[in-house]
Design a protein around this motif. Structure first.
Motif, short mmCIF file in Angstrom:
data_model
loop_
_atom_site.label_atom_id
_atom_site.label_comp_id
_atom_site.label_asym_id
_atom_site.label_seq_id
_atom_site.Cartn_x
_atom_site.Cartn_y
_atom_site.Cartn_z
N LEU A 194 0.85 -1.19 0.00
CA LEU A 194 0.00 0.00 0.00
C LEU A 194 0.89 1.24 0.00
O LEU A 194 1.77 1.37 0.84
CB LEU A 194 -0.89 0.00 1.25
N LYS A 202 4.30 2.19 -8.76
CA LYS A 202 2.92 2.52 -8.41
C LYS A 202 1.98 1.42 -8.86
O LYS A 202 0.98 1.14 -8.21
CB LYS A 202 2.53 3.84 -9.06
N ARG A 203 2.32 0.81 -10.01
CA ARG A 203 1.45 -0.23 -10.56
C ARG A 203 1.35 -1.42 -9.60
O ARG A 203 0.34 -2.11 -9.56
CB ARG A 203 2.03 -0.68 -11.90
N ARG A 204 2.40 -1.67 -8.85
CA ARG A 204 2.40 -2.82 -7.94
C ARG A 204 1.72 -2.53 -6.62
O ARG A 204 1.59 -3.40 -5.78
CB ARG A 204 3.86 -3.24 -7.67
N CYS A 205 1.33 -1.28 -6.41
CA CYS A 205 0.81 -0.89 -5.10
C CYS A 205 -0.65 -0.46 -5.16
O CYS A 205 -1.11 0.06 -6.17
CB CYS A 205 1.62 0.29 -4.55
N LEU A 206 -1.34 -0.66 -4.05
CA LEU A 206 -2.59 0.05 -3.84
C LEU A 206 -2.20 1.47 -3.47
O LEU A 206 -1.08 1.72 -3.06
CB LEU A 206 -3.38 -0.59 -2.70
N TYR A 207 -3.15 2.38 -3.59
CA TYR A 207 -2.78 3.77 -3.37
C TYR A 207 -3.84 4.45 -2.51
O TYR A 207 -5.04 4.26 -2.70
CB TYR A 207 -2.68 4.49 -4.72
N HIS A 208 -3.38 5.22 -1.55
CA HIS A 208 -4.33 6.04 -0.81
C HIS A 208 -3.72 7.40 -0.51
O HIS A 208 -2.59 7.48 -0.05
CB HIS A 208 -4.75 5.36 0.49
N GLU A 259 8.46 12.37 -8.28
CA GLU A 259 7.48 11.45 -8.84
C GLU A 259 8.02 10.03 -8.73
O GLU A 259 9.17 9.78 -9.07
CB GLU A 259 7.27 11.82 -10.31
#
Lengths: 295, 401
Positions: free
Chosen positions: A40, A188-194, A182
């Motif tokens: 995450l 980022k593709r491998r992660c969930l994002y919040h 950045e």
């Protein structure tokens, strides 16, 4: 698919028990990270509780907490593993002294492997998955990001001499970033994002109350309201929730019952951290409702 | 759970994919694996209300907070009737008392149209335009704020367009540019230098150090690859339409030739290599030599043909991995298709392509010229480049990138 939490409400309840008040969005993100086994990525302004979320996650699950603070120039040797060179050298000398023959394979065994945080998490025997907090990933170099891909994607670390270590229980990985640069799309593709927003004033007051139990409701309400309005001024560094908590602690330590101008001026250093910002806030004190006459 | 689950009987994979597609059409770059994650998240969570679904979608589909407003809009368009009262993010982004969201049917049609109004200029990737408009009030719009390194004695010249500068001022500008190359995009070379954070063993140095410990290599010395600044290749338009700026750009060309080890070319109808002519210490002599070489000066322009000529000549290899700066107003007598082809080739071969177009300084500029419009998709960055401040912005942005 079962994870350590039953549902989002369970996350909120258990975080509440360790004094971290998560809103629905953050709770959903943390629930998915634990349940889907995906890393995450938490982003947000400084001081909104990104690092604290990672710590609370470990506390709520009763899991071991491993923290990796990133900085410029961080290398694999400090994050994954390193060979204990001096010990290998010693082993060779001992072998020579005792007349035993040492192969190369004898020197690259787990005995000589120095585990660093990531390998430590991968080799954690379980049964509870460890929580790994990779803090301020934006401070590390691009290469370091790329180095994390294998670990983030497969929860595995490859040591060329020994082979690939795959985690018995996939660690729960939380990355935080302050957006000083950045991050790469592949990461980022491998992660969930919040994205963590500044909390609403009432939510902020709840959080501060939880962290500074000795503060009175009136003081906490006034302080969080003040910090919320200072945030709207044109400042270099807007105060986050962490500053609000520090400030209320400072006020409580000084024995302040209700907030007046003199107290604000006295303790302003806990809220704003640069001379320019101090000037700006002092000038705006009248508009913020703390007039000279009142103090 | 008492509440009924959302999306009961719906093909969740199809829903996830179509929602992702909707986001993509609205301009959010959603990675291909995210629809799958979204589906798994729905399975894991079984959302019972739109707020829960909103957070599931947002956590799994979005990876940049700048995309959140568009995401909110798309989500509201799909779940218009229920989302706004419960969704904190939508409440945050709209000021109190907003008009109710448009009815679902209307919103469906509007989503693509809404996003294209940000991307102006007949569907071109014309994203640099806002910063150009900001030039007037001089406030960097968003993202990384690049510090400009302008010495104080040049500050009064910062916003003066080049055509209004005197010869003496131009020389000053040239001298400043000579010092502006302290930091520059770098490339890794095959050479090594010792470093404490290096990854490869420096064998000779390790052995040399071992001499002091009885030939026992107790202390290891490491090497790291040497980095070098990337080459700069600059092409300058000296045709009639660029006449006002040509002199300033010649000074710029000379500065980069001397101090950034750049390859410099000028073109109008033909391509002229200026590198050798400008590599002279005296500014006057260099400019004079360059002017002497440019016999086709202030004629017509053939940008595409000249870029093509550069790529085909034996100087074509100098573009590889380099930062290419083209200074031109984009008026080209070649066909736009030729321009697109040449620029695509240039873009593939180089590290970054930067276009300086003095006409962009005008408020409300749009790339109406066919060839400029054809070239834009292949430019990594575009700047007006007509004042010192704008140049400083352009040059410092390479460093930030």
């Amino acid at each position: 698919m079962t994870g350590p939490f039953a549902d989002v409400a369970d996350v909120q309840a258990r975080f509440d028990a360790v004094d971290y008040l998560a809103d629905e969005g953050l709770a959903t993100a943390l629930f998915l990270a634990a349940t889907l086994g995906q890393p995450l990525l938490l982003e947000g302004e400084p001081g909104v509780g990104k690092t604290a979320a990672g710590k609370a996650m470990a506390a709520a699950m009763g899991a071991p907490f491993v923290r990796l603070q990133c900085y410029e120039g961080l290398t694999a040797g400090e994050a994954l593993y390193e060979w204990n060179y001096q010990r290998q050298l010693l082993a060779i000398r001992l072998g020579e002294a005792h007349g035993t023959h040492l192969d190369e394979a004898d020197l690259f065994t787990e005995e000589f492997l120095l585990e660093r945080p990531i390998l430590q998490c991968v080799r954690h025997p379980g049964p509870v998955a460890p929580v790994l907090l990779i803090d301020e990933i934006d401070r590390a170099d691009d290469e370091f990001e790329a180095m994390l891909f294998e670990f983030l994607g497969e929860s595995a670390v490859t040591v060329p001499e020994l082979g690939t270590f795959t985690a018995a229980v996939a660690p729960i990985v939380i990355l935080t970033s302050n957006r000083s640069r950045e991050l790469h799309d592949a990461l980022k593709r491998r992660c969930l994002y919040h994205w963590i927003e500044y909390p609403t004033p009432s939510h902020a007051a709840d959080i501060v109350r939880r962290n500074v139990p000795s503060g009175s409701d009136a003081l906490i309400g006034a302080a969080t309201d003040f910090v919320g309005r200072v945030r709207d001024l044109d400042l270099d560094k807007a105060p986050g929730l962490a500053e609000a908590i520090d400030w209320v602690s400072a006020l409580v330590t000084l024995g302040t019952a209700d907030l007046v101008r003199a107290d604000v001026v006295r303790t302003l250093g806990a809220v704003v951290k640069t001379p320019d910002d101090l000037d700006t806030v002092r000038e705006a004190l009248d508009d913020l409702g703390y007039r000279e006459a009142a103090g | 759970m008492a509440e009924p689950m959302l999306l009961r009987g719906v093909d969740r994979a199809a829903f996830a994919v179509s929602f992702t597609e909707r986001l993509r059409r609205a301009g959010v770059a959603v990675a291909i694996n995210r629809a799958e994650t979204f589906t798994r998240a729905i399975d894991a969570c079984m959302p019972t209300n739109t707020s829960a679904l909103y957070w599931l979608a947002r956590t799994t589909l979005i990876d940049d907070h700048r995309d959140l407003p568009v995401f909110d809009k798309v989500f509201a368009a799909v779940f218009a009737d229920a989302v706004l009262p419960v969704d904190p993010n939508a409440r945050r982004s709209d000021p109190p008392g907003p008009p109710p969201p448009p009815a679902a049917d209307e919103a469906h049609a509007r989503v693509p149209a809404d996003s294209s109004e940000e991307i102006d200029g007949q569907g071109l990737p014309w994203t640099t335009l806002p910063t150009v408009r900001d030039e007037a009030d001089d406030a960097p719009a968003e993202g990384i704020v690049v510090p400009e390194r302008l010495p104080s004695h040049l500050d009064h010249l910062a916003d003066v367009p080049f055509e209004a500068l005197s010869e003496a001022d131009l020389a000053l500008v040239g001298r400043w540019l000579e010092h502006a190359f302290l930091r520059w995009p770098t490339r890794r070379t095959r050479r090594q230098r010792p470093s404490s954070t290096g990854q490869t063993l420096a064998l000779r140095r390790t052995l040399a150090a071992a001499r002091q410990s009885g030939y026992e290599a107790v202390r290891l010395v490491w090497n790291e690859p040497l980095v070098k600044p990337r080459r700069l290749v600059m092409l300058c338009d000296v045709s009639q339409s660029m006449q006002a700026h040509t002199n300033a750009y010649l000074h710029l060309l000379r500065a980069v030739t001397l101090h950034a080890d750049a390859e410099t070319f000028a073109f109008s109808t033909d391509l002229t290599r200026l590198t050798t002519a400008l590599r002279v210490k005296s500014a006057e002599a260099a400019i004079e030599q360059a002017n002497h070489l440019l016999d086709d000066r202030f004629g017509g322009t053939r940008i595409a043909a000249n870029i093509d000529a550069l790529l085909r000549s034996h100087h074509g290899t100098c573009v590889r991995g380099a930062v290419v700066v083209i200074a031109s107003d984009g008026w080209d007598s070649d066909a736009p298709e030729a321009m697109a082809k040449a620029m695509a080739r240039l873009h593939r071969r180089s590290h970054r392509v930067v276009w300086l177009n003095p006409r962009m300084a005008a408020a409300g500029y749009e790339p109406m010229v066919g060839s400029m419009a054809a070239a834009l998709p292949y430019c990594d960055e575009t700047y007006p480049g007509n004042t010192l401040r704008s140049l400083a912005e352009a040059f410092t942005s390479f460093v930030a990138a």
